[in-house]
Enzyme design. Sequence first.
Site, PDB file in Angstrom:
ATOM      1  N   TYR A 259       4.914   6.159   1.638  1.00 25.17           N
ATOM      2  CA  TYR A 259       5.163   7.182   2.245  1.00 25.17           C
ATOM      3  C   TYR A 259       5.470   8.669   2.138  1.00 25.17           C
ATOM      4  O   TYR A 259       5.215   9.645   2.127  1.00 25.17           O
ATOM      5  CB  TYR A 259       6.520   6.956   3.203  1.00 25.17           C
ATOM      6  CG  TYR A 259       6.381   6.027   4.709  1.00 25.17           C
ATOM      7  CD1 TYR A 259       5.077   6.177   5.510  1.00 25.17           C
ATOM      8  CD2 TYR A 259       6.956   4.970   4.612  1.00 25.17           C
ATOM      9  CE1 TYR A 259       5.643   5.257   6.537  1.00 25.17           C
ATOM     10  CE2 TYR A 259       7.309   3.908   5.419  1.00 25.17           C
ATOM     11  CZ  TYR A 259       6.397   4.001   6.732  1.00 25.17           C
ATOM     12  OH  TYR A 259       6.432   3.538   7.059  1.00 25.17           O
ATOM     13  N   THR A 300      -2.981   2.682   6.367  1.00 23.62           N
ATOM     14  CA  THR A 300      -1.303   3.765   6.033  1.00 23.62           C
ATOM     15  C   THR A 300      -0.290   3.488   5.744  1.00 23.62           C
ATOM     16  O   THR A 300      -0.785   1.726   6.900  1.00 23.62           O
ATOM     17  CB  THR A 300      -1.891   4.967   6.781  1.00 23.62           C
ATOM     18  OG1 THR A 300      -1.106   4.455   7.992  1.00 23.62           O
ATOM     19  CG2 THR A 300      -2.699   5.634   6.463  1.00 23.62           C
ATOM     20  N   ASP A 301       0.852   3.078   5.825  1.00 22.75           N
ATOM     21  CA  ASP A 301       1.764   2.485   6.307  1.00 22.75           C
ATOM     22  C   ASP A 301       2.110   3.387   7.551  1.00 22.75           C
ATOM     23  O   ASP A 301       1.583   4.255   7.958  1.00 22.75           O
ATOM     24  CB  ASP A 301       2.922   3.043   5.105  1.00 22.75           C
ATOM     25  CG  ASP A 301       4.189   2.555   4.829  1.00 22.75           C
ATOM     26  OD1 ASP A 301       4.560   1.504   5.970  1.00 22.75           O
ATOM     27  OD2 ASP A 301       5.126   2.097   4.052  1.00 22.75           O
ATOM     28  N   TRP A 302       3.500   2.763   8.080  1.00 23.72           N
ATOM     29  CA  TRP A 302       3.314   2.749   9.467  1.00 23.72           C
ATOM     30  C   TRP A 302       3.911   4.460   9.962  1.00 23.72           C
ATOM     31  O   TRP A 302       4.989   4.507   9.004  1.00 23.72           O
ATOM     32  CB  TRP A 302       3.932   1.292  10.375  1.00 23.72           C
ATOM     33  CG  TRP A 302       3.211   0.087  10.647  1.00 23.72           C
ATOM     34  CD1 TRP A 302       3.821  -0.739  11.095  1.00 23.72           C
ATOM     35  CD2 TRP A 302       2.363  -0.403  10.221  1.00 23.72           C
ATOM     36  NE1 TRP A 302       3.038  -1.581  11.803  1.00 23.72           N
ATOM     37  CE2 TRP A 302       2.481  -1.544  10.607  1.00 23.72           C
ATOM     38  CE3 TRP A 302       1.633  -0.104   8.993  1.00 23.72           C
ATOM     39  CZ2 TRP A 302       1.471  -2.007  10.062  1.00 23.72           C
ATOM     40  CZ3 TRP A 302       0.919  -1.278   8.454  1.00 23.72           C
ATOM     41  CH2 TRP A 302       0.090  -2.249   8.907  1.00 23.72           C
ATOM     42  N   LEU A 304       2.425   7.260  10.733  1.00 25.31           N
ATOM     43  CA  LEU A 304       2.258   8.688  10.091  1.00 25.31           C
ATOM     44  C   LEU A 304       2.100   9.863  11.415  1.00 25.31           C
ATOM     45  O   LEU A 304       1.940  10.870  10.458  1.00 25.31           O
ATOM     46  CB  LEU A 304       1.177   8.609   9.394  1.00 25.31           C
ATOM     47  CG  LEU A 304       2.041   8.346   7.037  1.00 25.31           C
ATOM     48  CD1 LEU A 304       2.011   6.881   7.184  1.00 25.31           C
ATOM     49  CD2 LEU A 304       0.021   7.952   6.383  1.00 25.31           C
TER      50      LEU A 304
END
Length: 589
Positions: A259, A300-302, A304
């Site tokens: 992030y 991606t990380d969770w 966005l």
Amino acid sequence: MTHTALEPAYLDASRPIAERVNDLLARMTLEEKAGQMFHAISFGGADVDPETRRLIAEGQMTHFNVHQLADARRAARWHNRMQELASRTRLGIPITVSTDPRHAFAENQGASFAAGFFSAWPEPIGMAALGDPETVRRFADIARQEYLAVGLRAALHPTVDLATEPRWARQYSGFGQDPELTGKLAAAYLEGFQGSTVGSQSVACMTKHFPGGGPQKDGEDPHFPYGREQVYPGGRFEDHLLPFRDAIEAGTSAIMPYYGMPVGLSRNGKAIEEVGFGFNRQIITGLLRGELGYDGVVCTDWGLLHDVSLFGLDLPARAWGVEHLCVEERMIKIIEAGCDQFGGESCPEILVELVRTGRISSQRIDQSVRRLLRVKFELGLFENRYVDEDAAAALVGNAQFREEGLKAQSRSVVVLKTSEGILPLQPSTRVYVEGMPADSIQHRASVVATPAEADLAVVRLDAPFEPRNDLFLEAMFHAGSLEFDDAVVEHLAELAAQVPVVLVVNLDRPAILTPLEPHCSAVLATFGVSDEALTRVLAGTETPEGRLPFELPRSTEAVLGAHSDVPGGTRDPLYAYGHGLGSLTQAAI
């Protein structure tokens, strides 16, 4: 399952994977392609919940991150029901079920789950305390077997962020402060889970958080708005990149950007755009794809894209640096950055509309979907999508695996300080216990009710933190000050005035032990160690082999004066990186 000559090429396991991918891709609608590019959350449980059913049937989604797993048999049954639902879709694309780490003690739905019915091992930071690639490889192989048994085919780990900012909340999930050791352990981890290449007996791993999530400003975490800035005041960006080079060489199936939003970062004479790494084309396409030559999945990380509100608490989208963009614009920027999949999101209809209106090209979608499908074929999911519930119940958490995990826990204990004659415990030793159940020591020594009756006091503490709970998930992240409350220090001093004290501190991140240490006859550090594994060490039936995977600062002033990106950067630490006596009876010289 057997297939006839009339069936499509993508179902023919004798064909090359590239050919099967191309055949399936050519048969897919735009909606089916878009569904592959979302990695949603499913809460698991006894049966497949209605929302997950909808996402499979209507959203064409086939990647799910599972949270709740009751036991091995029910976990396997839930997985099989997911696959049954997927088999009824037009193309029958199997589900890939992923999970955060599940083999240690930290319980944090934003990062990890306690082992429960799986075998229990030290946290990754405890593996770093051991510093032994063979132990890591063995752990990963056992975890792979347990994952396979219940249908978990993707691991949202390893984490290779460096522990360079002592206050950061997620150090327990990485391999410490040393970039070279982290890279070696990450390679062993990937070999244990994936093998030399991803195949039918592999669990595909997602290495994170690119390009290194450790150097957070003020030690705050970018899950939250106040922790969005990632800084490199010591100019050590390349140190944090090193473990990813090793992971890529070891064949990691996927990579997750963090992030964090880089502030004041330049590379090769060019300023890096100050947006979260998942939105950052210079980092994903330029560095990861171009310079490092990585062509695997980037997820991606969770969260966005969308804000979240649960249980009366809010959490804004982690769209750091692009908060002003709407969801559609954020999605475009992520795709243009070079990412393939949206973690924790479930809105393929938005992506479909962006392609239909020409804002994202269909060729760009095909590029990502091809990568995602390739992994499903590598894992053999089209041939073997179901698991055996009876076999899962017999294998997961079996006695051998649990015993190996217990031994690794005991070995990972770090002896920071000891005094002659204090340990190990003897059956006749009268012990007063705080911070752990008295009966965990009862079979090793004589437990007494008060310090006045005791020969020795064993006090178990967790590292301190500042509780927060204004935002969803916030309470699960141990952040803020590293100092123990005055009341804890005073209590330990009072206890030490009556009886010698053995202090055991669980270090999910560093703690300032300076005011406590003079009152203790022995100090042990643990990194995800059960009461049973600790008691074995205290009684001398297992040998503590650990060395500190990060330094322990002497003071808050030393932390504030250090650079957040520099490994081991605090002035005059109380205990240096690598410290550990390796014996209960060896007093420090």
